[in-house]
Structures are given as structure tokens and as C-alpha cells.
Design a protein around this motif. Structure first.
Motif, PDB file in Angstrom:
ATOM      1  N   GLY A 142      -9.495  -3.731   1.915  1.00 20.38           N
ATOM      2  CA  GLY A 142      -9.978  -3.185   3.174  1.00 20.38           C
ATOM      3  C   GLY A 142      -8.980  -2.256   3.845  1.00 20.38           C
ATOM      4  O   GLY A 142      -9.370  -1.257   4.461  1.00 20.38           O
ATOM      5  N   ARG A 143      -7.695  -2.558   3.716  1.00 27.66           N
ATOM      6  CA  ARG A 143      -6.659  -1.715   4.340  1.00 27.66           C
ATOM      7  C   ARG A 143      -6.415  -0.432   3.568  1.00 27.66           C
ATOM      8  O   ARG A 143      -5.736   0.467   4.062  1.00 27.66           O
ATOM      9  CB  ARG A 143      -5.349  -2.509   4.464  1.00 27.66           C
ATOM     10  CG  ARG A 143      -5.404  -3.677   5.421  1.00 27.66           C
ATOM     11  CD  ARG A 143      -4.012  -4.244   5.680  1.00 27.66           C
ATOM     12  NE  ARG A 143      -3.361  -4.702   4.468  1.00 27.66           N
ATOM     13  CZ  ARG A 143      -3.492  -5.917   3.943  1.00 27.66           C
ATOM     14  NH1 ARG A 143      -4.295  -6.802   4.545  1.00 27.66           N
ATOM     15  NH2 ARG A 143      -2.856  -6.266   2.839  1.00 27.66           N
ATOM     16  N   SER A 144      -6.964  -0.341   2.366  1.00 24.75           N
ATOM     17  CA  SER A 144      -6.701   0.829   1.524  1.00 24.75           C
ATOM     18  C   SER A 144      -7.846   1.842   1.559  1.00 24.75           C
ATOM     19  O   SER A 144      -7.957   2.669   0.648  1.00 24.75           O
ATOM     20  CB  SER A 144      -6.468   0.379   0.071  1.00 24.75           C
ATOM     21  OG  SER A 144      -7.665  -0.155  -0.482  1.00 24.75           O
ATOM     22  N   ARG A 145      -8.667   1.806   2.585  1.00 19.35           N
ATOM     23  CA  ARG A 145      -9.806   2.728   2.657  1.00 19.35           C
ATOM     24  C   ARG A 145      -9.367   4.195   2.654  1.00 19.35           C
ATOM     25  O   ARG A 145     -10.125   5.078   2.267  1.00 19.35           O
ATOM     26  CB  ARG A 145     -10.639   2.441   3.908  1.00 19.35           C
ATOM     27  CG  ARG A 145     -11.405   1.128   3.858  1.00 19.35           C
ATOM     28  CD  ARG A 145     -12.065   0.838   5.188  1.00 19.35           C
ATOM     29  NE  ARG A 145     -13.030   1.861   5.543  1.00 19.35           N
ATOM     30  CZ  ARG A 145     -13.410   2.109   6.798  1.00 19.35           C
ATOM     31  NH1 ARG A 145     -12.869   1.430   7.797  1.00 19.35           N
ATOM     32  NH2 ARG A 145     -14.308   3.033   7.045  1.00 19.35           N
ATOM     33  N   GLU A 146      -8.123   4.456   3.074  1.00 17.50           N
ATOM     34  CA  GLU A 146      -7.625   5.835   3.078  1.00 17.50           C
ATOM     35  C   GLU A 146      -7.556   6.410   1.662  1.00 17.50           C
ATOM     36  O   GLU A 146      -7.530   7.635   1.478  1.00 17.50           O
ATOM     37  CB  GLU A 146      -6.234   5.872   3.702  1.00 17.50           C
ATOM     38  CG  GLU A 146      -5.188   5.107   2.891  1.00 17.50           C
ATOM     39  CD  GLU A 146      -3.849   4.994   3.594  1.00 17.50           C
ATOM     40  OE1 GLU A 146      -2.865   5.552   3.054  1.00 17.50           O
ATOM     41  OE2 GLU A 146      -3.798   4.373   4.653  1.00 17.50           O
ATOM     42  N   GLY A 148      -8.329  -8.245   1.711  1.00 13.90           N
ATOM     43  CA  GLY A 148      -7.595  -7.650   2.820  1.00 13.90           C
ATOM     44  C   GLY A 148      -6.875  -6.388   2.389  1.00 13.90           C
ATOM     45  O   GLY A 148      -6.884  -5.372   3.093  1.00 13.90           O
ATOM     46  N   TRP A 149      -6.234  -6.438   1.220  1.00 16.69           N
ATOM     47  CA  TRP A 149      -5.564  -5.247   0.669  1.00 16.69           C
ATOM     48  C   TRP A 149      -6.598  -4.160   0.433  1.00 16.69           C
ATOM     49  O   TRP A 149      -6.382  -2.991   0.769  1.00 16.69           O
ATOM     50  CB  TRP A 149      -4.882  -5.623  -0.647  1.00 16.69           C
ATOM     51  CG  TRP A 149      -3.732  -4.747  -1.070  1.00 16.69           C
ATOM     52  CD1 TRP A 149      -2.421  -5.093  -1.065  1.00 16.69           C
ATOM     53  CD2 TRP A 149      -3.791  -3.402  -1.570  1.00 16.69           C
ATOM     54  NE1 TRP A 149      -1.656  -4.046  -1.526  1.00 16.69           N
ATOM     55  CE2 TRP A 149      -2.468  -2.989  -1.848  1.00 16.69           C
ATOM     56  CE3 TRP A 149      -4.822  -2.506  -1.802  1.00 16.69           C
ATOM     57  CZ2 TRP A 149      -2.167  -1.728  -2.350  1.00 16.69           C
ATOM     58  CZ3 TRP A 149      -4.526  -1.239  -2.292  1.00 16.69           C
ATOM     59  CH2 TRP A 149      -3.214  -0.868  -2.566  1.00 16.69           C
ATOM     60  N   ILE A 190       0.825  -1.210   0.000  1.00 22.24           N
ATOM     61  CA  ILE A 190       0.000   0.000   0.000  1.00 22.24           C
ATOM     62  C   ILE A 190       0.857   1.257   0.000  1.00 22.24           C
ATOM     63  O   ILE A 190       0.567   2.225  -0.716  1.00 22.24           O
ATOM     64  CB  ILE A 190      -0.955  -0.012   1.210  1.00 22.24           C
ATOM     65  CG1 ILE A 190      -1.948  -1.165   1.079  1.00 22.24           C
ATOM     66  CG2 ILE A 190      -1.696   1.306   1.333  1.00 22.24           C
ATOM     67  CD1 ILE A 190      -2.912  -1.283   2.242  1.00 22.24           C
ATOM     68  N   ASP A 191       1.935   1.273   0.792  1.00 22.03           N
ATOM     69  CA  ASP A 191       2.796   2.456   0.852  1.00 22.03           C
ATOM     70  C   ASP A 191       3.376   2.793  -0.524  1.00 22.03           C
ATOM     71  O   ASP A 191       3.438   3.961  -0.915  1.00 22.03           O
ATOM     72  CB  ASP A 191       3.925   2.233   1.856  1.00 22.03           C
ATOM     73  CG  ASP A 191       3.406   2.146   3.286  1.00 22.03           C
ATOM     74  OD1 ASP A 191       2.280   2.611   3.521  1.00 22.03           O
ATOM     75  OD2 ASP A 191       4.127   1.607   4.151  1.00 22.03           O
ATOM     76  N   GLU A 244     -16.871   0.133   8.853  1.00 23.31           N
ATOM     77  CA  GLU A 244     -15.725  -0.765   8.827  1.00 23.31           C
ATOM     78  C   GLU A 244     -15.892  -1.795   7.706  1.00 23.31           C
ATOM     79  O   GLU A 244     -16.998  -2.241   7.403  1.00 23.31           O
ATOM     80  CB  GLU A 244     -15.578  -1.493  10.171  1.00 23.31           C
ATOM     81  CG  GLU A 244     -15.271  -0.591  11.339  1.00 23.31           C
ATOM     82  CD  GLU A 244     -16.485   0.176  11.838  1.00 23.31           C
ATOM     83  OE1 GLU A 244     -17.607  -0.159  11.385  1.00 23.31           O
ATOM     84  OE2 GLU A 244     -16.324   1.112  12.614  1.00 23.31           O
ATOM     85  N   TYR A 245     -14.755  -2.180   7.104  1.00 24.91           N
ATOM     86  CA  TYR A 245     -14.770  -3.177   6.038  1.00 24.91           C
ATOM     87  C   TYR A 245     -14.378  -4.533   6.625  1.00 24.91           C
ATOM     88  O   TYR A 245     -13.332  -4.669   7.258  1.00 24.91           O
ATOM     89  CB  TYR A 245     -13.810  -2.790   4.916  1.00 24.91           C
ATOM     90  CG  TYR A 245     -13.908  -3.689   3.706  1.00 24.91           C
ATOM     91  CD1 TYR A 245     -14.915  -3.501   2.770  1.00 24.91           C
ATOM     92  CD2 TYR A 245     -12.999  -4.719   3.501  1.00 24.91           C
ATOM     93  CE1 TYR A 245     -15.020  -4.321   1.659  1.00 24.91           C
ATOM     94  CE2 TYR A 245     -13.088  -5.541   2.397  1.00 24.91           C
ATOM     95  CZ  TYR A 245     -14.103  -5.341   1.479  1.00 24.91           C
ATOM     96  OH  TYR A 245     -14.201  -6.163   0.383  1.00 24.91           O
ATOM     97  N   ASP A 299      -6.578 -12.355   0.610  1.00 26.21           N
ATOM     98  CA  ASP A 299      -5.437 -11.466   0.383  1.00 26.21           C
ATOM     99  C   ASP A 299      -5.866 -10.235  -0.410  1.00 26.21           C
ATOM    100  O   ASP A 299      -5.487  -9.097  -0.081  1.00 26.21           O
ATOM    101  CB  ASP A 299      -4.320 -12.205  -0.363  1.00 26.21           C
ATOM    102  CG  ASP A 299      -3.655 -13.264   0.496  1.00 26.21           C
ATOM    103  OD1 ASP A 299      -3.813 -13.195   1.730  1.00 26.21           O
ATOM    104  OD2 ASP A 299      -2.999 -14.162  -0.069  1.00 26.21           O
TER     105      ASP A 299
END
Length: 327
Positions: free
Chosen positions: A268-272, A265-266, A77-78, A251-252, A262
């Protein structure tokens, strides 16, 4: 589209069952109200027996789902955030996701671009609505409005690949047949369709066709449209505007046991990546389409208010039952 549905396999339920002890056991399995909630060890034993005898329960295995891949290779993500963003790729990623139309070869299902593409969902919905409305208006010149509505519904199903109907079926089976979060998620991974999905999709399709038929032929005039075609354009745009606020505010949920965990998960973590400007752009597009088609009238206000209430209720319900939203 990793999630799927559950139910007794039609090949099992429709098979002749004898009257002896073995037949009674087979009948009990055929009449199981919810295969996904059965004892897991018993299910595994039956699966091994079926495999040994050459039978199949008709369920797509997790291995098969994994073998299909995700259609992309997601970078950390970074790294993705630091890289140059292509808005055109966001648009085509959204188009690839919600339709079956061919897209440029440099576009794939990258979850980061998909998250950013939520801003384009209402615009894409309006384009889909125009496609469906064209079929409705063309058919209306030959047949009665209810039949024209059936033609337009078929055009919608073809263009989207039954994408949304599949998700609706998953939701009906999971939340209708599951008694806990774990059970709901297990049901939604089952590739078979259940009673809740079957009945719900039938009612949804019949109701949609009848309601569209009641609207009658299309009348196109900027800010004062009426009939089937304009209603389809507005509905396809406004309905897809719900995705952005749900992902932004709720929340996701990621199912760790899902074959595509996988990828999701990516995602969901990228909601920003779904920023406030993108959220406002999506909502503004939906409002703009409704006002341009229907005009600043009570009909447009009713559509927008109804969609807002439905989105809020869906988010609150999902949060209370499974801790958020998914899909």
C-alpha cells in the motif's frame, strides 16, 4: 491471497443436535447467521473448548497464515526505488501472482515488483485468455458449445488456481455480511466460505458457462473475431486492466490485524511505483487487445465502456464503505 472467508463450519452445521438444553445451545451456534460477528470473548471460549476436546472449527489460524510467509523479503521502499529496476522481473512477478505457472528462481512475490507489474496485467490476461480459448475451441470440436464453455472454465480455474474466484467470494461474504468496516475486514480474514460467497459463486459460474455457450464456436479473423474464444481473450485482458486505475486513483486499505499486514502495508505504501506511464500502458494494452480481436465496432466500445463503468463503481463503492480498495 491472505484474505479468506467466513461461515458456520460444515462439520458443525451438519452434526446431529440433540433435543436437550445442550442440544439447543449447539443448534443456536450451528445456525449463527454470521460467525465472524459473534461476541469475540464467546468465540475465544468456544475455540478453547474445541481445542481442549480435540475438535476444530475448520478455520485457518493467523499463526498458520504467518507461518506460510510472504514469498519474499521486502527491502525498505527507499532502497527499492533507488535500486535498478528489472522490467522482466516485473512481468514474471505478475505472472507468478495471477497464475500457477512456474517462474524463474530469481523471481518472487516482492510487493514493489508486484505494484509495477500492474502495467502488465492486461497483457498477462490476454495470454491467459488464449490458453482458455484453446481449450474452448478444442472441446467445441467434440461437444456442444455449453459443454465446451464448461471445459474452458475448468482450464481457467486450474491456470489461475481459483485466484479470482477466491477474491470474489471474499468480497461477497465481507460486503454482504458485514455492517461496518471492522466487521467486513474480520469476515474477510475468516478462512471459511459463507452463504453469500457460496450462492454468488454458483450464480457466477453457471451464468458464465451459459453466456459463453450462447456465443457459439469461435471465428478468428483479425479485427472481426466472434464466438467463445475471442470473447475469452478480450474479457481476460480488459477485466485485469481495472487493477491499475483502482490502485492509482483510490486509497489502498491495509488491515492492521491481518496476518499479512506487513506485506500488504508495504504494498500500500508503494503506490508511487505505479506511475502514470504504467497506468496508461495497462489501459492501452486492454484497448489494443479489444480492437485487435473485435475491431473498431460497437461490441468493442460496449466492452470497454462497461469495464470502465464497473471499475469506477467498484472504486466509489469501496471508498464509501471501507475507505478504499484492498486485495
Amino acid at each position: 491471497h491472505g484474505a479468506a472467508r467466513h461461515n458456520s463450519h460444515p462439520g458443525v452445521a451438519g452434526r446431529h443436535v440433540g433435543g436437550g438444553p445442550a442440544g439447543r445451545g449447539e443448534r443456536r451456534r450451528a445456525m449463527a447467521p454470521n460467525n465472524a460477528l459473534r461476541d469475540k470473548s464467546a468465540e475465544e471460549k468456544e475455540g478453547l473448548q474445541a481445542k481442549a476436546s480435540g475438535e476444530s472449527w475448520g478455520m485457518v489460524s493467523a499463526a498458520e497464515v504467518r507461518a506460510r510467509g510472504t514469498g519474499t523479503t521486502a527491502s525498505p521502499i527507499d532502497e527499492f526505488v533507488a535500486a535498478e529496476n528489472s522490467e522482466l522481473r516485473c512481468f514474471f512477478t505478475g505472472m507468478m501472482f495471477v497464475t500457477r505457472l512456474p517462474c524463474p528462481g530469481w523471481c518472487d512475490h516482492h510487493p514493489g515488483y508486484l505494484m509495477r507489474a500492474m502495467a502488465w496485467f492486461p497483457a498477462l490476461g490476454a495470454l491467459i485468455g488464449l490458453w482458455v480459448a484453446a481449450f474452448a475451441d478444442a472441446a467445441a470440436t467434440l461437444v456442444q458449445p455449453p459443454v465446451a464453455a464448461a471445459f474452458s472454465t475448468g482450464a481457467s480455474l486450474w491456470l489461475t488456481g481459483c485466484f479470482h474466484e477466491d477474491g470474489l467470494g471474499d468480497t461477497l461474504d465481507g460486503f454482504g455480511g458485514g455492517w461496518s468496516k471492522a466487521q467486513i475486514l474480520r469476515i474477510m480474514k475468516d478462512s471459511r466460505i459463507g452463504t453469500y460467497a457460496c450462492v454468488g459463486l454458483c450464480l457466477y459460474t453457471v451464468s458464465k458457462v451459459l453466456l459463453l455457450g450462447e456465443l457459439g464456436p469461435s471465428t478468428w479473423a483479425l479485427g472481426a473475431c466472434s464466438g467463445q474464444g475471442p470473447a475469452l481473450v478480450v474479457a481476460h485482458a480488459v477485466a485485469r486492466a481495472s487493477s491499475a486505475p483502482l490502485l492509482y486513483c483510490v486509497e489502498y486499505v491495509v488491515d492492521a490485524d491481518d496476518a499479512k499486514s506487513d506485506y500488504y502495508g508495504w504494498f500500500g505504501r508503494s503506490r508511487e511505483l505505479l506511475t502514470l506511464p504504467r497506468l496508461l500502458f495497462a489501459l492501452s494494452t486492454a484497448v489494443g487487445v479489444a480492437l485487435a480481436v473485435l475491431g473498431p465496432c460497437a461490441r468493442a466500445a460496449a466492452v470497454l465502456l462497461g469495464a470502465a463503468c464497473a471499475t469506477a463503481v467498484a472504486g466509489a463503492y469501496g471508498r464509501s464503505v471501507i475507505g478504499g480498495v484492498m486485495g
